[in-house]
Design a protein around this motif. Structure first.
Motif, short mmCIF file in Angstrom:
data_model
loop_
_atom_site.label_atom_id
_atom_site.label_comp_id
_atom_site.label_asym_id
_atom_site.label_seq_id
_atom_site.Cartn_x
_atom_site.Cartn_y
_atom_site.Cartn_z
N HIS A 74 0.82 -1.21 0.00
CA HIS A 74 0.00 0.00 0.00
C HIS A 74 0.85 1.26 0.00
N GLY A 75 2.12 1.10 -0.34
CA GLY A 75 3.01 2.25 -0.44
C GLY A 75 3.73 2.52 0.87
N SER A 79 3.89 7.88 -0.66
CA SER A 79 3.27 7.19 -1.79
C SER A 79 2.24 6.21 -1.26
N LYS A 81 -0.83 3.08 -2.73
CA LYS A 81 -1.30 2.26 -3.84
C LYS A 81 -2.59 1.56 -3.46
N THR A 89 -2.61 -1.08 -10.52
CA THR A 89 -2.84 -0.28 -9.32
C THR A 89 -3.16 1.16 -9.70
N ASP A 91 -2.09 4.70 -8.21
CA ASP A 91 -1.02 5.19 -7.35
C ASP A 91 -1.23 6.65 -6.99
N GLN A 92 -0.67 7.02 -5.85
CA GLN A 92 -0.69 8.42 -5.45
C GLN A 92 0.66 8.75 -4.81
N ILE A 93 1.27 9.84 -5.28
CA ILE A 93 2.51 10.34 -4.69
C ILE A 93 2.34 11.83 -4.47
N THR A 97 -2.74 11.73 -7.98
CA THR A 97 -3.25 10.39 -8.27
C THR A 97 -3.05 10.11 -9.75
N THR A 108 2.73 9.43 -16.81
CA THR A 108 1.52 8.91 -16.17
C THR A 108 0.30 9.70 -16.60
N TYR A 178 -8.95 4.42 -0.91
CA TYR A 178 -7.88 3.91 -0.05
C TYR A 178 -8.44 3.52 1.32
#
Length: 191
Positions: A74-75, A79, A81, A89, A91-93, A97, A108, A178
């Motif tokens: 889940h990161g 980050s 996921k 997946t 993803d978020q960083i 998103t 991305t 999430y």
């Protein structure tokens, strides 16, 4: 630095979970040993500390490997996921998103709300979208890894009717998905 603190937190959580699970295994095998004297369970349960330690060590290793698996990752740190099926997946960083369909490996596709159903991800494309994409909705086929774009949100109803889709599409932001996926029993029972 955030990644290091989160990783250390996960290691402590794995140790605590493994100790609890090992204690439960020790109690269970001890109860089975008393129920069947002279059996394998009875012989194993007589060395309680060794049983607890070996069970805990094994469970720790399994939980550590699971933490980096597709369904358990889940990161770390900033980050995050969410697994959505077929090895894909969202993803978020740092609050951004994104998804990475075929053709976007180097760049991305930023999204801000999404929903999944029947092997597809439906996403509202973020305003900082790539220049080549001037659409509102992205439909990611998770099986083929291809993405299709719709000009407007209203085109989704036409697509649903054309493809005979009955599912209700309820869009949520990353945090909503999430929380729904990683909270509850997963938060308490897994790393």
């Amino acid at each position: 630095m955030e990644v290091l603190f989160h990783f250390l937190f996960e290691l402590v959580k794995i140790a605590i979970l493994a100790a609890i699970y090992a204690a439960l295994i020790t109690l269970l095998l001890g109860a089975l040993g008393k129920y069947k004297p002279g059996s394998w369970f009875d012989r194993i349960a007589k060395k309680k500390m060794r049983l607890w330690f070996m069970s805990g060590l094994t469970i720790s290793c399994v939980l550590f490997v699971f933490m980096f698996s597709y369904w358990g990752n889940h990161g770390l740190g900033d980050s995050a996921k969410i697994p959505i099926g077929n090895g894909k997946t969202v993803d978020q960083i740092n609050g951004m998103t994104f998804i990475t369909p075929a053709g976007y490996e180097m760049e991305t596709l930023d999204i801000h709300e999404f929903t999944t159903t029947d092997g597809f991800l439906f996403a509202k494309i973020s305003s900082n979208r790539p220049a080549a994409v001037n659409k509102e909705i992205a439909i990611w086929n998770l099986k083929t890894n291809q993405v299709e774009f719709l000009d407007h949100y209203s085109d989704l109803e036409i697509l649903k009717t054309k493809n005979n889709m009955q599912a209700e599409l309820t869009f949520q932001d990353f945090q909503g998905h999430y929380s729904k996926y990683w909270n509850g029993w997963r938060f308490w029972l897994l790393p």
